[in-house]
Scaffold this active site. Sequence first.
Site, PDB file in Angstrom:
ATOM      1  N   HIS A   1       0.890  -1.161  -0.071  1.00 40.60           N
ATOM      2  CA  HIS A   1      -0.019   0.023  -0.154  1.00 40.60           C
ATOM      3  C   HIS A   1       0.813   1.372  -0.208  1.00 40.60           C
ATOM      4  O   HIS A   1       0.290   2.412  -0.394  1.00 40.60           O
ATOM      5  CB  HIS A   1      -0.887  -0.104   1.253  1.00 40.60           C
TER       6      HIS A   1
ATOM      7  N   ASN B   1     -10.856  -8.785 -17.596  1.00 43.53           N
ATOM      8  CA  ASN B   1     -11.191  -9.887 -18.472  1.00 43.53           C
ATOM      9  C   ASN B   1      -9.898 -10.300 -19.154  1.00 43.53           C
ATOM     10  O   ASN B   1      -9.188  -9.497 -20.030  1.00 43.53           O
ATOM     11  CB  ASN B   1     -12.253  -9.562 -19.421  1.00 43.53           C
TER      12      ASN B   1
END
EC number: 2.3.1.-
Length: 454
Positions: free
Chosen positions: A155, A384
């Site tokens: 992070h 995808n």
Amino acid sequence: MGNTDFHVTVKKKEVVAAVLPMHHEHWLPMSNLDLLLPPLDFGVFFCYKRSKINNDTKDDDETIKKALAETLVSFYALAGEVVFNSLGEPELLCNNRGVDFFHAYADIELNNLDLYHPDVSVHEKLIPIKKHGVLSVQVTGLKCGGIVVGCTFDHRVADAYSANMFLVAWAAIARKDNNINTVIPSFRRSLLNPRRPPQFDDSFIDSTYVFLSSPPKQPNDVLTSRVYYINSQEINLLQSQATRNGSKRSKLECFSAFLWKTIAEGGIDDSKRCKLGIVVDGRQRLRHDSSTTMKNYFGNVLSVPYTEASVGQLKQTPLGKVADLVHTCLDNVANEHHFPSLIDWVELHRPRQAIVKVYCKDECNDEAAIVVSSGLRFPLSQVNFGWGCPDFGSYIFPWGGQTGYVMPMPSPNKNGDWIVYMHLQKKHLDLVETRAPHIFHPLTACYLDLTATY
């Protein structure tokens, strides 16, 4: 509920570097906003329903791996390592060290996976533990032929917006989609440079961030993660109930207000405090000459304003007024002055490590402290890799400490429903389920179409 008693076998581990190696390693400084993050990792995973027929997981692994190597050319920061300078501050060594990449197999079918309890079914099973570098990836084939792609990010290097940019670009390269203009990330740290001289004059920042003299204490009560399904009708109803005097609040504000109030209503001591923080992305508030400059910026551009009230006050306050408190809290950073002031504030106090105050829960005086981060722009359908859109996806962030973390995300059903990841004390999770079972539905396969077709 689904099954958590399954085994994951790591078949192979590789290190994937950018396909075009860098001629010279270099150091990329952390921005002042990056420096507000302690060493924390967050995870994200995507589930794909596949058939056993005509399905070669090995080929899928190779497709993803090859695309990763290509994507790391532009997103080179993710192939580096976090090191520390002479002041003890982290910085990014861009050396193309590469990304740890795990090929794995799990003896479970996707529709039997317990998504409601991600601590035992997903975290460290389908999402890898990051031991080195900035990013780790695991591709897991399932018994049904399905696939789970899990990632763990540092992070300090990337926020969720940055991770989303990378994931969408990675997927587009994997499916060889030439019709999409792949985003080129910007690492221009000068966009977040402090002003000369610094112009910090915001007392709000002093009350929102604190300095760390030592690492945060380990929690006495271990927090637990659960995932819920919320119907769009309930979200709309909450928004309607929280609207007063024509002042319509956002769905996120109303949901946050409801959660804050519900948790307070379970408190016994009315004098204890209940804190609520909201994560705000500053990209839209840091305007520069080019409209795409901050849009493509890779790194942390976050602030976490918080508000607090006593348990007794929240019990007695109508939902609409609680939503007003949330809105007022967000107003403190919804301007063009807050983020430049925050950057200047960090500069004035470097190298002291600061952290958002709401992360440091006061065990004696606080009933609860919660941070809500919107994942409603989670680009699920765009991840995808060539075999269809994900049938499910979620961020996972068991971030330590005793402050809870909540992230609502869009349902893969694309009907306005929400998937909500919640990392709270068990008593608070049980409380919201007991007091609002019509809203917080434990996530099961019945809400998602996860059965493989043959």
